[in-house]
Scaffold this active site. Structure first.
Site, PDB file in Angstrom:
ATOM      1  N   SER A  24      41.884  36.196  71.467  1.00  0.00           N
ATOM      2  CA  SER A  24      41.936  35.201  72.537  1.00  0.00           C
ATOM      3  C   SER A  24      40.814  35.407  73.537  1.00  0.00           C
ATOM      4  O   SER A  24      40.145  34.460  73.960  1.00  0.00           O
ATOM      5  CB  SER A  24      43.286  35.275  73.259  1.00  0.00           C
ATOM      6  N   SER A  69      50.889  42.451  70.612  1.00  0.00           N
ATOM      7  CA  SER A  69      50.026  41.861  69.582  1.00  0.00           C
ATOM      8  C   SER A  69      48.561  41.952  70.022  1.00  0.00           C
ATOM      9  O   SER A  69      47.902  40.947  70.297  1.00  0.00           O
ATOM     10  CB  SER A  69      50.430  40.402  69.346  1.00  0.00           C
ATOM     11  N   GLY A  85      45.780  42.563  68.524  1.00  0.00           N
ATOM     12  CA  GLY A  85      44.777  41.857  67.733  1.00  0.00           C
ATOM     13  C   GLY A  85      44.668  40.401  68.135  1.00  0.00           C
ATOM     14  O   GLY A  85      43.559  39.847  68.246  1.00  0.00           O
ATOM     15  N   ASP A  86      45.805  39.764  68.377  1.00  0.00           N
ATOM     16  CA  ASP A  86      45.803  38.381  68.843  1.00  0.00           C
ATOM     17  C   ASP A  86      45.149  38.258  70.211  1.00  0.00           C
ATOM     18  O   ASP A  86      44.341  37.358  70.464  1.00  0.00           O
ATOM     19  CB  ASP A  86      47.241  37.853  68.937  1.00  0.00           C
ATOM     20  N   THR A  87      45.514  39.154  71.108  1.00  0.00           N
ATOM     21  CA  THR A  87      45.014  39.075  72.473  1.00  0.00           C
ATOM     22  C   THR A  87      43.509  39.291  72.537  1.00  0.00           C
ATOM     23  O   THR A  87      42.797  38.585  73.261  1.00  0.00           O
ATOM     24  CB  THR A  87      45.735  40.106  73.361  1.00  0.00           C
TER      25      THR A  87
END
Length: 402
Positions: free
Chosen positions: A177, A170, A172-174
């Site tokens: 973050s 993932s 995009g999430d990382t």
């Protein structure tokens, strides 16, 4: 100083984590690894869905154990007014709040930026969402897969004769973050060093992806150029691609700079190409990508992978094999740098986890415990704001806590 006992760099920083799954919680995880006290607020029924994602051990995800290291789990039913009062109490001495609800959700509960900053003017609030807190798309639900598409990454990933593909994590999430952590630390620095007020950090998933898309927009704006999928090669940087070896293996070779390119050509037995003026600079080589990739592949296909790597390492040409999880786990360099970290699950079984990044010379991050049981720290955290055993019982009977 002993790095296992030295104070961690974020000691004394208190973080309240609201939200679930990846982008917000991973940002909080990074802070926890470097000493912040992270209080993760979870729904009493089931908690963070990540607890049951992917491979499970006795009903709990190994991903959960990894991503939630050093966090404290407090169960609160945020739909209950008393639970929201508890959040406000916790915020009174908090430094950072991290949330990844859809914009407007916390405002409906009286826990939005305006509400919490009145309680704690120095507060830093990291707000992670699909499209940001403003703009025409702000109310849309957003996930990493959509962000990677809107941010431009998916379109350029894969081969030109096939549909776009996704990276197997993932990403995009990382990325969101990481931007969230950067923003939080910038805002903390501004408050502590410059005397500035608290502020919120608005992180949109699609912008986190878009932010690493290099020259995508300048090339379109300046030349009308739309970058297309180029498979395993890096567009405009030649040679840099994946090449087949004898026996079915593949090698990554990056002959990006002019000097490396010449050493690479010498190593594969093509001194003629090394000295050819057509290939003296990268912008010139980019006009002959197929020719150069063909020359390299003509050599690699006659060699075993280990022989290719040995030859190119002697020539000081960046190259490498494509690692599986098993390759990573067995690699001595990972081990030497502490990137395979042993852990013990609640039943006593041994599982290895990723080491902590980045490496600080004096105050490196460390794992103090793996992801907690749901509500494991509820009594401890509530006691810190004056809630004793009798009131705990009442809160439980009212469905405020688990």
């Amino acid at each position: 100083m002993d790095s296992t006992t030295s104070p961690l760099p974020l000691k004394g920083v208190k973080v309240i984590e609201l939200g679930a799954l990846v982008a917000g919680p991973y940002a909080a995880a990074l802070l926890a690894q470097f000493g912040a006290e992270v209080i993760k607020i979870e729904a009493p029924e089931g908690g963070d869905p990540l607890r049951t994602w992917r491979k499970l051990k006795d009903g709990t995800s190994l991903w959960w154990y990894s991503q939630s290291r050093n966090k404290k789990s407090l169960t609160l039913n945020l739909k209950h007014p008393r639970a929201r009062d508890i959040v406000r109490e916790l915020v009174k001495d908090a430094d950072i709040v991290i949330e990844n609800f859809r914009p407007g959700t916390l405002e409906k509960w009286g826990l939005g930026w305006e509400d919490l900053s009145r309680i704690r003017p120095s507060l830093v609030m990291v707000r992670v969402s699909g499209y940001g807190q403003t703009g025409p798309y702000k109310d849309r639900p957003g996930f990493a897969a959509i962000a990677e598409s809107m941010g431009g990454l998916r379109y350029v990933a894969g081969y030109p004769d096939r549909p776009p593909v996704r990276v197997g994590v993932s990403i995009g999430d990382t990325l969101a973050s990481l931007y969230g952590v950067i923003g939080a630390l910038l805002a903390l620095h501004h408050h502590k060093v410059n005397g500035g007020r608290g502020q919120y950090v608005d992180v949109a998933l699609y912008e986190a992806v878009f932010g690493v898309m290099e020259s995508l927009i300048p090339e379109f704006s300046g030349f009308g150029h739309i970058r297309e999928r180029t498979g395993a090669s890096l567009p405009g940087i030649v040679p840099s691609s994946t090449y087949p070896c004898r026996g079915g293996a593949y090698v990554i070779i990056a002959g990006n700079s002019d000097g490396i390119f010449k050493r690479l050509m010498q190593a594969i037995g093509r001194p003629d190409l090394a000295e050819d003026p057509r290939f003296a600079r990268n912008d010139l080589r980019a006009q002959h990508t197929e020719l150069l990739d063909g020359a390299i592949a003509a050599w690699t296909t006659t060699q075993q992978l280990d022989d290719v790597i040995a030859t190119l390492e002697r020539a000081e040409v960046p190259c490498g094999r494509i690692y599986t999880a098993a390759d990573i786990h067995a690699d001595p360099h990972y081990r030497a740098r502490g990137m395979i970290e042993p852990g013990m699950l609640p039943d006593g079984s041994h599982v290895d986890f990723p080491g902590i990044v980045p490496k600080l010379s004096e105050t490196p991050g460390r794992t103090q415990w793996l992801g907690p049981r749901l509500g494991e720290h509820t009594t401890e955290v509530l006691a810190s704001i004056g809630i004793g055993a009798d009131e705990l019982g009442e809160l439980k009977s009212q469905g405020v806590i688990g």
